[in-house]
Design a protein around this motif. Structure first.
Motif, PDB file in Angstrom:
ATOM      1  N   TYR A  78      63.198  13.589  32.103  1.00  0.00           N
ATOM      2  CA  TYR A  78      62.270  13.384  30.991  1.00  0.00           C
ATOM      3  C   TYR A  78      62.219  11.887  30.671  1.00  0.00           C
ATOM      4  O   TYR A  78      63.243  11.251  30.420  1.00  0.00           O
ATOM      5  CB  TYR A  78      62.731  14.136  29.741  1.00  0.00           C
ATOM      6  CG  TYR A  78      62.583  15.629  29.796  1.00  0.00           C
ATOM      7  CD1 TYR A  78      61.904  16.253  30.846  1.00  0.00           C
ATOM      8  CD2 TYR A  78      63.120  16.437  28.797  1.00  0.00           C
ATOM      9  CE1 TYR A  78      61.773  17.628  30.883  1.00  0.00           C
ATOM     10  CE2 TYR A  78      62.985  17.823  28.830  1.00  0.00           C
ATOM     11  CZ  TYR A  78      62.315  18.401  29.883  1.00  0.00           C
ATOM     12  OH  TYR A  78      62.179  19.770  29.923  1.00  0.00           O
ATOM     13  N   TYR A  79      61.012  11.333  30.653  1.00  0.00           N
ATOM     14  CA  TYR A  79      60.858   9.912  30.348  1.00  0.00           C
ATOM     15  C   TYR A  79      61.227   9.646  28.888  1.00  0.00           C
ATOM     16  O   TYR A  79      60.809  10.376  27.993  1.00  0.00           O
ATOM     17  CB  TYR A  79      59.421   9.470  30.618  1.00  0.00           C
ATOM     18  CG  TYR A  79      59.097   8.081  30.094  1.00  0.00           C
ATOM     19  CD1 TYR A  79      59.509   6.948  30.785  1.00  0.00           C
ATOM     20  CD2 TYR A  79      58.409   7.918  28.900  1.00  0.00           C
ATOM     21  CE1 TYR A  79      59.237   5.682  30.301  1.00  0.00           C
ATOM     22  CE2 TYR A  79      58.129   6.661  28.406  1.00  0.00           C
ATOM     23  CZ  TYR A  79      58.536   5.539  29.109  1.00  0.00           C
ATOM     24  OH  TYR A  79      58.265   4.292  28.624  1.00  0.00           O
ATOM     25  N   ILE A  80      62.010   8.573  28.650  1.00  0.00           N
ATOM     26  CA  ILE A  80      62.414   8.211  27.299  1.00  0.00           C
ATOM     27  C   ILE A  80      61.712   6.933  26.845  1.00  0.00           C
ATOM     28  O   ILE A  80      60.989   6.922  25.856  1.00  0.00           O
ATOM     29  CB  ILE A  80      63.939   8.048  27.200  1.00  0.00           C
ATOM     30  CG1 ILE A  80      64.639   9.384  27.505  1.00  0.00           C
ATOM     31  CG2 ILE A  80      64.346   7.544  25.823  1.00  0.00           C
ATOM     32  CD1 ILE A  80      66.151   9.296  27.491  1.00  0.00           C
ATOM     33  N   LYS A  81      61.899   5.836  27.585  1.00  0.00           N
ATOM     34  CA  LYS A  81      61.253   4.580  27.191  1.00  0.00           C
ATOM     35  C   LYS A  81      61.347   3.565  28.320  1.00  0.00           C
ATOM     36  O   LYS A  81      62.019   3.798  29.338  1.00  0.00           O
ATOM     37  CB  LYS A  81      61.891   4.020  25.926  1.00  0.00           C
ATOM     38  CG  LYS A  81      63.364   3.624  26.056  1.00  0.00           C
ATOM     39  CD  LYS A  81      63.873   3.109  24.710  1.00  0.00           C
ATOM     40  CE  LYS A  81      65.359   2.772  24.758  1.00  0.00           C
ATOM     41  NZ  LYS A  81      65.847   2.315  23.433  1.00  0.00           N
ATOM     42  N   THR A  82      60.653   2.415  28.128  1.00  0.00           N
ATOM     43  CA  THR A  82      60.619   1.335  29.114  1.00  0.00           C
ATOM     44  C   THR A  82      61.075   0.036  28.467  1.00  0.00           C
ATOM     45  O   THR A  82      60.674  -0.281  27.340  1.00  0.00           O
ATOM     46  CB  THR A  82      59.208   1.153  29.690  1.00  0.00           C
ATOM     47  OG1 THR A  82      58.824   2.348  30.379  1.00  0.00           O
ATOM     48  CG2 THR A  82      59.160  -0.011  30.662  1.00  0.00           C
ATOM     49  N   VAL A  83      61.928  -0.715  29.195  1.00  0.00           N
ATOM     50  CA  VAL A  83      62.425  -2.006  28.722  1.00  0.00           C
ATOM     51  C   VAL A  83      62.002  -3.073  29.742  1.00  0.00           C
ATOM     52  O   VAL A  83      62.321  -2.950  30.932  1.00  0.00           O
ATOM     53  CB  VAL A  83      63.956  -1.992  28.570  1.00  0.00           C
ATOM     54  CG1 VAL A  83      64.469  -3.357  28.132  1.00  0.00           C
ATOM     55  CG2 VAL A  83      64.385  -0.906  27.595  1.00  0.00           C
TER      56      VAL A  83
END
Length: 492
Positions: A78-83
């Motif tokens: 599951y995708y959470i976030k991008t940094v």
């Protein structure tokens, strides 16, 4: 001669330098065979962790993106976030903080989640880095005292709960000040239950009670059968601080958004039952789904008794196992909303049985030990005794059964009923069949190779599938048009 040799040597050095400059300038950044690593193996929500990595070959100055995923079996994560990060020479460190919102987005597991990082160039035009190892993110900070103690459905209207009704999810707890709670609404089905919808809320500074309003809907129900037939048996699970609490079950009829509570059998009922208790006899060619639009009562309202249906809810407390509706007597005591007709009636201990009805203790025992229908079906609550054996939401003078009409009992009452049933089932069957044929056509195209005949066959299949779906959809529209013309002619 010496001058010629010097000039030739200088020219050779310049040529070599020029070749080296062109090669370096045109070199491609590559992240292949590089694996990022976490500086910790376990953290808690709210902690910061470092993801460390080498810059990659010829990647200094290049922009990259770090995508964070929660690991999930069979689904890829599951995708959470991008940094974002810009590569520098030497080791590159990205500071990443995991919040409660990130945890919920990742799936909100009860105790911990395993997350991993996927690093790619920005724009993404080459191989990614090797996936990182898992980082364990615990659901709560160490030493937390938040404990969930209860979960229940509640509503302020007096009519039958239907699609579109505002329903409250009440979560009680201790020590959960400012904690975020994930709420997943589940459909109880034969086989594997599934999540129909989700929401979230946050405890206030007291941390004792949370009230989240949810408007009953089936927008995420992907089943073409269950979304139009039978009932939705719904419960919700509240999750916070690694703990979960499951509510009891409420029943909401399918196809009830316009107030009809027995339009869920696949056949048009001869007598339509409405959310406010009204029964309407259906005439020939009448659409049962719209016959209750003026008899929804207050089922779409969050204010007690605000609709034209039965209302009159009052605050009541329980004194000596009886409901008391006197404000002075109830001052400082826990209260609940009941119908005014239930004042001064016995408060019976109950559960919701497997059929969705209230089952009560014959001896009014709080542990329900004398009621086998309640074994393993807590939590147990007190209700007006007149509601025993009824569905939640019914009043003492009204009883509603959400039953599936027997297709053989009476049968269709008009040719339009037969056509409507056939067309509805054809539509339900056509969708999965269309997907199968399109997948088969795609397989033919992929394996056609130099054979143009297979490509043409695949195109023909896709065209036929589209035409068939169009005919089915247009056909249902013609049925409605013909019914409308006949009804207009009958009025003339």
């Amino acid at each position: 001669m010496k001058l010629a040799i010097k000039l030739g040597f200088i020219g050779l050095l310049a040529f070599i330098g020029l070749m080296n400059f062109n090669y370096t300038e045109g070199a491609t950044c590559s992240l292949a065979n590089i694996k990022p690593g976490w500086t910790k193996t376990t953290i808690n929500i709210g902690d910061t962790v470092v993801l460390s990595m080498a810059p990659g070959e010829n990647c200094v100055g290049q922009n990259a993106l770090i995508d964070i995923y929660a690991a999930r079996p069979f689904s890829g994560g599951y995708y959470i976030k991008t940094v974002p990060i810009t590569f520098q020479s030497g080791s590159n460190n990205a500071l990443i903080i995991f919040t409660a919102a990130d945890y919920i987005k990742g799936g909100n597991d009860s105790v911990y989640e395993n997350v991993y990082a996927d690093v790619k160039l920005n724009p993404d035009n080459g191989p990614h880095m090797t996936q990182s190892d898992y980082l364990r993110v615990n659901s709560a900070s160490s030493g937390s005292t938040c404990q969930l103690t209860g979960a229940k459905w509640s509503w302020n209207f007096s009519a039958i709960p239907i699609l579109g009704s505002p329903i409250h999810m009440i979560v009680s707890a201790t020590g959960c000040a400012n904690y975020t709670v994930a709420l997943n609404i589940w459909e109880d089905v034969t086989g594997t239950d599934y999540v129909l919808d989700s929401a979230q809320g946050k405890f206030d500074s007291t941390g004792n009670k949370l009230d989240v309003k949810w408007v009953a809907n089936n927008k995420n129900d992907t089943s073409v059968v269950s979304s139009g037939i039978a009932n939705y048996d719904l419960y919700f699970i509240a999750s916070a601080n690694g703990k979960q609490f499951q509510s009891g079950t409420i029943i909401i009829p399918a196809n009830s958004e316009n107030g009809c509570i027995n339009c869920n059998s696949g056949l048009a009922p001869s007598v339509v039952q409405c959310a406010d208790g009204t029964s309407i006899t259906r005439g020939p060619a009448q659409d049962s789904y719209t016959m209750c639009v003026n008899n929804i009562g207050d089922a779409h309202s969050d204010v007690p008794g605000s609709g034209p249906g039965p209302g009159g809810l009052v605050d009541a407390c329980i004194v000596s196992n009886k409901y008391v509706c006197d404000a002075t007597t109830c001052s400082g005591k826990p209260t609940s909303k009941i119908s005014s007709s239930d004042c001064d009636t016995t408060a019976a201990w109950s559960c919701i049985d497997a059929n969705g009805k209230y089952a009560c203790s014959a001896a009014n025992k709080p542990d329900m030990s004398d009621q086998p229908l309640c074994t393993g079906r807590g939590p147990f609550t007190q209700i007006p005794a007149s509601h025993c054996g009824q569905f939640p939401g019914a009043t003492a003078t009204q009883s509603y059964q959400y039953t599936i009409t027997n297709p053989l009992a009476g049968g269709p009452e008009s040719p339009f009923d037969i056509i409507n049933i056939v067309s509805r089932w054809l539509f339900n069957i056509s969708i999965p069949l269309a997907v199968m044929f399109i997948l088969y056509a795609g397989f033919l195209m992929l394996t056609a190779g130099p054979n143009p005949a297979k490509v043409q066959e695949a195109k023909k299949i896709i065209i036929n599938v589209v035409l068939a779906l169009a005919i089915i959809l247009i056909g249902r529209g013609f049925i409605t048009l013909i019914k409308s013309v006949i009804e207009l002619g009958g009025q003339g």
